[in-house]
Design a protein around this motif. Sequence first.
Motif, short mmCIF file in Angstrom:
data_model
loop_
_atom_site.label_atom_id
_atom_site.label_comp_id
_atom_site.label_asym_id
_atom_site.label_seq_id
_atom_site.Cartn_x
_atom_site.Cartn_y
_atom_site.Cartn_z
N ASN A 18 0.90 -1.34 0.01
CA ASN A 18 0.05 0.04 -0.05
C ASN A 18 1.01 1.26 -0.03
OD1 ASN A 18 -1.97 -1.72 2.65
ND2 ASN A 18 -2.45 -1.50 0.04
N LYS A 19 1.70 1.31 0.66
CA LYS A 19 2.68 2.54 1.16
C LYS A 19 3.54 2.61 -0.25
CE LYS A 19 3.09 1.79 6.16
NZ LYS A 19 4.10 1.44 7.17
N ALA A 20 4.03 1.59 -0.76
CA ALA A 20 4.77 1.70 -2.01
C ALA A 20 3.86 2.36 -3.15
CB ALA A 20 5.52 0.34 -2.23
N LEU A 21 2.65 1.76 -3.20
CA LEU A 21 1.86 2.16 -4.47
C LEU A 21 1.55 3.48 -4.36
CD1 LEU A 21 0.44 1.04 -6.95
CD2 LEU A 21 -1.50 0.42 -5.29
N VAL A 22 1.17 3.89 -3.07
CA VAL A 22 0.76 5.24 -2.73
C VAL A 22 1.80 6.33 -3.28
CG1 VAL A 22 0.04 7.01 -1.28
CG2 VAL A 22 -1.09 4.82 -1.43
N GLN A 23 2.98 5.93 -2.82
CA GLN A 23 4.26 6.79 -2.97
C GLN A 23 4.65 6.94 -4.65
OE1 GLN A 23 7.52 5.73 -0.94
NE2 GLN A 23 8.88 7.44 -1.23
#
Length: 395
Positions: free
Chosen positions: A321-326
């Motif tokens: 989730n974090k990597a995708l949003v970033q």
Amino acid sequence: MWSIVILLILSILAYVVTDELIPKLKDLFIKAGLYGIDLCKSNNKKIPEAIGVVSGCIFLVTSFIFIPIAFGNGLMERELFPHNEFAELLAALLSICCMLLLGFADDVLDLKWRYKLLLPTVASLPLLVVYYVNFNSTTFVIPIPLRQWLGSSINIGLLYYVYMGMLAVFCTNAINILAGINGLEVGQSVIIALSIIIFDIIELRGDQFKAHMFSLYIMTPYLATTLALLKHNWYPSKVFVGDTFCYVSGMTFAVVGILSHFSKTVLLFFLPQVINFLYSVPQLFRIIPCPRHRLPKYNAEMDLLEPSRTLIVKKEMTIINKALVQVLTILHLIDTIEDSESITINNMTLINFTLIKLGPMSEGTLTAKLLIFQCVCTLIAFLIRYPMASYFYDT
């Protein structure tokens, strides 16, 4: 070519009948409980839902009436009757009819998303059976740059039927995903239908004359009834078309693409829908939270639409989730608002993306801009199909 003249006359009549019938049936749908409230308006007026069943029925009736005209010569001389072509048309209309029935059932019963994937698959079975009996061609032509490694063509066997089934699923749901504002579902379908008809007319001079005549037989009455529906669905919408229309439209495009042997060209005409699907994947597959409705947010004070948003709680975010949003933030594909406990991002649809990049706008303006984008993508599709294709294929 006299059959085309009669088809045009029947299509004009189909337009008139659809245009007259929709206003007369509106109250009947509301009394039956088939109505909705336009969430992008300040009023709470009841608007009839699932009116796509009306245009779909007139389209099918027109096609049924045209059958003896299309095969008139064969009926007079039975030994010359084109049984294969007749079976193709019946299978095409059967698949569309099944999709009309299943789509209306979805509008009435509000089926879950998993059934929306299953229904087009079931409805496409008559189509795939006829394709197997009449053609059973499962070979792809390899682009010129790859032929030194893969050869001139490759036979993928059963996977080709999987591809055709997935095409039917994609076409029906892609229109449904890029929807939610007045006139958009019907408007994009009109442009795709016009694109296919123009392509058919161009290709009539080639060696696939019968295939493109078959496509015209289906697309002409479909376009006529859809134009009548667009008149009533355009902003401010007097009717809602429902999932019925999206399913019928998607199956109609899949039918002509598969049986007329230009499925890849049909996908080119779906370029905005492909972009919207790819952009929506993180929410569709629940990598990012996905609300039931991803419609733009209506600002009643300004009478404008703004991008709708979804909340992501930081404690619940995984590494993915974090990597995708970033990554999406770095690429400026999403608009993020962050605090200590959560991140709020726009719902990932082409509609909301347009509002992020161009700012809030009225519903009618937003629909017009998205349809202009559809037209631009059609021009790109024709550019890829003709000038650019010569670099990758022999013809």
